[in-house]
Design a protein around this motif. Sequence first.
Motif, PDB file in Angstrom:
ATOM      1  N   ARG A  40      -4.278 -31.463 -15.826  1.00 24.16           N
ATOM      2  CA  ARG A  40      -4.925 -32.003 -17.017  1.00 24.16           C
ATOM      3  C   ARG A  40      -6.404 -32.261 -16.720  1.00 24.16           C
ATOM      4  N   ARG A  42     -10.016 -33.857 -16.707  1.00 28.27           N
ATOM      5  CA  ARG A  42     -10.450 -35.253 -16.645  1.00 28.27           C
ATOM      6  C   ARG A  42     -11.278 -35.654 -17.862  1.00 28.27           C
ATOM      7  N   GLY A  45      -8.680 -33.650 -21.359  1.00 25.98           N
ATOM      8  CA  GLY A  45      -7.265 -34.003 -21.448  1.00 25.98           C
ATOM      9  C   GLY A  45      -6.374 -32.785 -21.616  1.00 25.98           C
ATOM     10  N   GLN A  46      -6.963 -31.604 -21.740  1.00 24.13           N
ATOM     11  CA  GLN A  46      -6.186 -30.375 -21.890  1.00 24.13           C
ATOM     12  C   GLN A  46      -5.833 -29.815 -20.513  1.00 24.13           C
ATOM     13  N   ASN A  75     -10.597 -32.215 -11.253  1.00 22.00           N
ATOM     14  CA  ASN A  75      -9.455 -32.545 -12.108  1.00 22.00           C
ATOM     15  C   ASN A  75      -8.258 -33.014 -11.281  1.00 22.00           C
ATOM     16  N   ALA A  79      -6.410 -36.516 -11.788  1.00 17.92           N
ATOM     17  CA  ALA A  79      -5.035 -36.539 -12.293  1.00 17.92           C
ATOM     18  C   ALA A  79      -4.001 -36.835 -11.209  1.00 17.92           C
TER      19      ALA A  79
END
Length: 152
Positions: A40, A42, A45-46, A75, A79
């Motif tokens: 995902r 940062r 959000g995708q 990322n 995550a």
Amino acid sequence: MKTSSEIDRLRRKLRPFNKVIVGLQRCGIAIGTMHVLSVRGRKSGQMHSTPVSPLTVDGVRYIVAGFEHADWVKNVRAAQVGELSKGRKEQAVKLTELPREERAPILRAFPREVPHGVQFFVRTGVTAGPDPESFAAAADRCPVFRVEPIQS
């Protein structure tokens, strides 16, 4: 080590190749040791996907990054979880970055475990040569993530 503009040019050249690898994997076509790591973003959000070649050292899986400032690395740091897939097989994983002082043994194993990835590190100037000691010497600038399955 390459300059930041040279690295940016290389990243732009790699994007189409990465998209092809990700597309083939999604169609169920696995290539060599290549996997797709999806994490995902940062900011957005995708989910974002990138090809990686995990290696196993002493029964533990790792992913090595050539560029510590790559978006996928940032990322993963944010995550700390993602999805690792090969072909159509997917696995939720926890990703833990190793401290710099613990990276050398994993990097030393990289040329033996992922021989097709060695030229990428050499051509981009990440390592001085294809030998295990050149990889170990890059520990300060090559993030290494331990990959652990998440039980569902």
